[in-house]
Scaffold this active site. Sequence first.
Site, PDB file in Angstrom:
ATOM      1  N   GLY A  50      20.782-106.822  60.555  1.00 34.02           N
ATOM      2  CA  GLY A  50      19.694-107.785  60.727  1.00 34.02           C
ATOM      3  C   GLY A  50      18.377-107.159  60.340  1.00 34.02           C
ATOM      4  N   GLY A  51      17.309-107.895  60.557  1.00 36.42           N
ATOM      5  CA  GLY A  51      15.995-107.391  60.193  1.00 36.42           C
ATOM      6  C   GLY A  51      14.906-108.065  60.984  1.00 36.42           C
ATOM      7  N   SER A  56      14.612-103.090  58.875  1.00 35.10           N
ATOM      8  CA  SER A  56      15.973-103.609  58.919  1.00 35.10           C
ATOM      9  C   SER A  56      16.854-102.717  59.787  1.00 35.10           C
ATOM     10  CB  SER A  56      16.551-103.694  57.507  1.00 35.10           C
ATOM     11  OG  SER A  56      15.777-104.567  56.706  1.00 35.10           O
ATOM     12  N   VAL A  57      17.946-103.311  60.294  1.00 35.65           N
ATOM     13  CA  VAL A  57      18.872-102.599  61.174  1.00 35.65           C
ATOM     14  C   VAL A  57      20.225-102.495  60.485  1.00 35.65           C
ATOM     15  CG1 VAL A  57      19.961-102.544  63.446  1.00 35.65           C
ATOM     16  CG2 VAL A  57      17.669-103.503  63.194  1.00 35.65           C
ATOM     17  N   ASP A 171       7.080-109.852  72.702  1.00 33.31           N
ATOM     18  CA  ASP A 171       7.778-110.619  71.656  1.00 33.31           C
ATOM     19  C   ASP A 171       9.160-111.066  72.129  1.00 33.31           C
ATOM     20  OD1 ASP A 171       7.951-111.841  69.179  1.00 33.31           O
ATOM     21  OD2 ASP A 171       8.635-110.050  68.120  1.00 33.31           O
TER      22      ASP A 171
END
Length: 354
Positions: A50-51, A56-57, A171
């Site tokens: 993901g990102g 990004s991961v 967040d």
Amino acid sequence: MLMVFLLIWRNKIKWCGSPLFYNQGSAGGIIAFRYTKLVHATKNFSEKLGGGGFGSVYKGVLSDSKTTIAVKKLDGAQQGEKQFRAEVSSIGLIQHINLVKLVGFCCEGDHRLLVYEHMLNGSLDGHLFKKSNNVDAVVLNWNTRYQISLGIARGLSYLHQSCRECIIHCDIKPENILVDAAFVPKVADFGLAAFVGRDFSRILTSFRGTIGYLAPEWLSGVAITPKVDVYGFGMVLLEIISGRRNSSPEISHSTESSSNSYQHHEYFPVQAIKKLHEGDVKSLMDTQLHGDFNLEEAERVCKVASWCIQDSEFDRPTMSEVVRVLEGLQEIDIPPMPRLLAAMMEQSDAATSM
């Protein structure tokens, strides 16, 4: 060139300009990885999980322990460094079942990476807003949704009230909630996190969270409190109830032309509080549950969510109060319609009557 050095002192990570010393064996501490090791572990960053706004991961496996990891590769030199410092200092020494565990980091040259425990079931948004191409995502049953809601609340309560310094995540959204193999939720992505000393109640920050989860005080530019997380949590609760984005249109299943495929949409938080006042929480629930849910718990979650998104931070509960309500230890009344949502409802009604 000086690199950032982590000095653990008085249970808080401090930063100073010194060469980075690598210590890959300290018990109970985070690990300083060499960049080449993370390149090897991720097969040159080939499997993206993901990102986000800062990077990004990627999935990886440590060759010495066969441990599966998630490696976050930060983008952007200056902004990435701020993200890096915030994230490591926020969660490097924090241990809680509902907070993602930081395994280690890498700060080598221009490379800044964060290494986390890997969450088998990914992020919450993938399950709530299931996409047709995501075959691994499952429809969450009501009990799982309720336990996820309670787990997120416990994690945030810990950040706000049980740490040496109050930590505001800033967040909260489904993308930043990870779920493990047993669907235990883990609050993640502390890149925007802010510290509030115990002698203070507010903090000024130039960062903003994500549109759709932003408390009204963000927009006025005042110093924030942990109540911005409470607001974001309330918005997430509403999405857990409905199984769709708060701002997404409802798709009509009629056989009319595609130009008429979207019905008039009422902003879901407005609809939720209105239905709560009418005693019709049942109509708000995700249709994929097929009516299989605990109505008392659903009403409780809807009440909590509606209190959490009140205009004034002073009208919102603390996360510890939220935990007690979700645990069934404290009762709450039906909240009023927030003024901002009421104004939106009036505009919606006016547009409909034209």
